[in-house]
Motif scaffolding. Structure first.
Motif: not given
Ligand SMILES: [Zn+2]
Length: 467
Positions: A207-210, A168-170, A117-122
């Motif tokens: 599910l994300h990246d930080q 990008q995130r957004r 859902m954050h575009g740069d967190e793959s």
């Molecule tokens: Zn995220």
């Protein structure tokens, strides 16, 4: 004393452990010293690990900056309906990219997983492609049979394809989709909410990246994986829904502990009524947030992707078998919280030489847009930064830091009486926020250059030669 507080005190008393470069061996020096012993990992783990590289890793996702179209070109062939998959288009992004729901399994326990859902967190999207390969090509594997019989998996990969297109995130409107769970102003968030309402999951995986710079608690160790059972209210109360999520988080930790001891952390439990995980918990789904941080040297997060996959399988298996019931909440509670965020690169002991100004002793901190590949550098701070830690340090003693200008390949050192064209630019002081473009030179004029940082670190010369 709260267990978490006791652990923090314990960690501060420990000798900091230097983060080793990525190896296949567990980092035994960085054991987390949790107050509750971590049980052994699932018995199937080593076999699945051995199977992964040859038979499970989805091919074609070696560069983690893929867009949604590429990801689907890899995933779609793995989603054969003869292997029990169903794909439905469930919406369109702001820029009219398809949003798709993948369904698999025949069991009564409904599980919803959504990624990117954050575009740069793959990282999770890569791991989901691996999961598809596992589920589709290994139907006779005991784990797959169990999952198929007892769960129905609903997967919404790449919730933010417009963001992924720009890495990008957004989303395309500049909105953070994970702050849009309440207002539902964006089509992507509305699609996720509609899917949630349709499948009524008992379990959810957010599910994300930080950021790679996060430390695990007060330690010097980077966080590779962070877990959270998101709260459903400001008091962070624990009901049955959260109890199950906390157990599943403990299962994930148990599976990953042999690989990442000391590098697993917990997000803080501050309630955000706009965030999806918080609200899916409130709506009744036992939700686990998984954040991929970084492993030093794993520049495309390929090793982390595998561990993410193994952690997901452990979580899903514990749901399919019910084995998470009774797992000690201390396995989750004992995890250190995400601590400080360290900047990516420090240059220590150099002398700043900006034309028109007297040379000045100054350290420099640089953050990168992609910290693992060290690309897209910007100045984070300048001055006496001796108390600031960083992920990597370059010894600049005896060298001058001289800003540069111009295009790559025709760089010029900025001079005080610079009368070149606009491209050469006006003198560009290395102030916070400015692009990190400078040379390390033996002379203040920047003629005898020993190392160059032109926004991106050149992988061929990541550091100046030893002098
Ligand atoms: Zn995220």
């Amino acid at each position: 004393m709260r267990p978490a507080l006791a652990l923090c005190l314990l960690l501060t008393m420990m000798t900091p452990t230097t983060i080793a470069r990525d190896t296949d061996a567990p980092d035994v020096t960085a054991t987390s010293r949790a107050t509750t012993p971590v049980p052994p990992p699932p018995s199937w783990l080593s076999d699945l690990d051995a199977l992964y590289d040859t038979d499970l890793r989805a091919v074609g996702l070696d560069d983690r900056t893929f867009n949604a179209e590429h990801w689907w070109s890899v995933a779609t062939p793995l989603l054969d309906k003869h292997h029990g998959f169903r794909i439905d288009e469930i919406g369109r992004s702001v820029e009219d990219r398809p949003l798709r729901h993948v369904r698999w399994g025949t069991g009564k326990t409904s599980v919803l997983l959504w990624s990117q859902m954050h575009g740069d967190e793959s990282t999770a999207s890569m791991a989901l492609a691996d999961l598809f390969r596992f589920l589709g090509e290994h139907a006779d594997h005991p784990l797959v049979k169990q999952l198929h019989a007892n769960t129905t998996l609903h997967i919404f990969p790449i919730v933010n394809p417009d963001g992924a297109a720009r890495f990008q995130r957004r989303n395309a409107q500049g909105i953070d989709l994970n702050r849009d769970a309440r207002m539902l102003a964006t089509p992507e968030a509305r699609t996720l909410k509609a899917l949630f309402d349709q499948v009524k999951p008992t379990y959810g995986f957010n599910l994300h990246d930080q950021r790679v710079g996060y430390r695990a608690g007060n330690s010097d160790r980077g966080t590779a994986i962070a877990l959270l059972s998101p709260p459903y209210n400001h008091a962070a109360d624990v009901n049955d829904v959260r109890t199950r999520a906390i157990e599943v988080a403990g299962v994930i930790r148990t599976a990953l502990e042999p690989y990442l001891a000391g590098h697993i952390a917990r997000w803080d439990e501050e309630f955000d009524p706009r965030a999806f995980g918080d609200l899916t918990t409130q709506w009744g789904a036992s939700t686990v947030l998984i954040e991929a941080g970084g492993i030093e040297g794993d520049v495309q997060k390929q090793r982390l992707r595998k561990l993410y996959f193994l952690g997901l399988v452990a979580a899903l298996d514990s749901i399919a078998t019910g084995k998470h019931a009774g797992v000690s909440p201390a396995l989750y509670r004992d995890l250190p919280e995400n601590g400080d965020v360290w900047p990516d690169l420090a240059l220590r002991g150099g002398t700043l030489s900006v034309p028109g100004h007297p040379p000045t002793r100054a350290d420099l901190l640089v953050n990168f847009r992609n910290p693992l590949t060290e690309t897209g550098g910007a100045i984070a701070d300048v001055g006496d930064l001796g108390t600031k830690k960083a992920r990597r340090t370059i010894d600049a003693r005896g060298l001058f830091i001289v800003p540069i200008a111009g295009h790559a390949g025709e760089r010029t050192v900025i001079e005080a009486n610079d009368d070149n064209d606009e491209d050469a630019g006006s003198p560009m002081p290395l102030t916070p926020g400015a692009s990190a473009r400078f040379v390390l030179s033996r002379d203040p004029q920047g003629r005898d250059v020993v190392w160059t940082l032109d926004g991106d670190v050149d992988p061929a010369t990541p550091s100046p030669p030893v002098r």
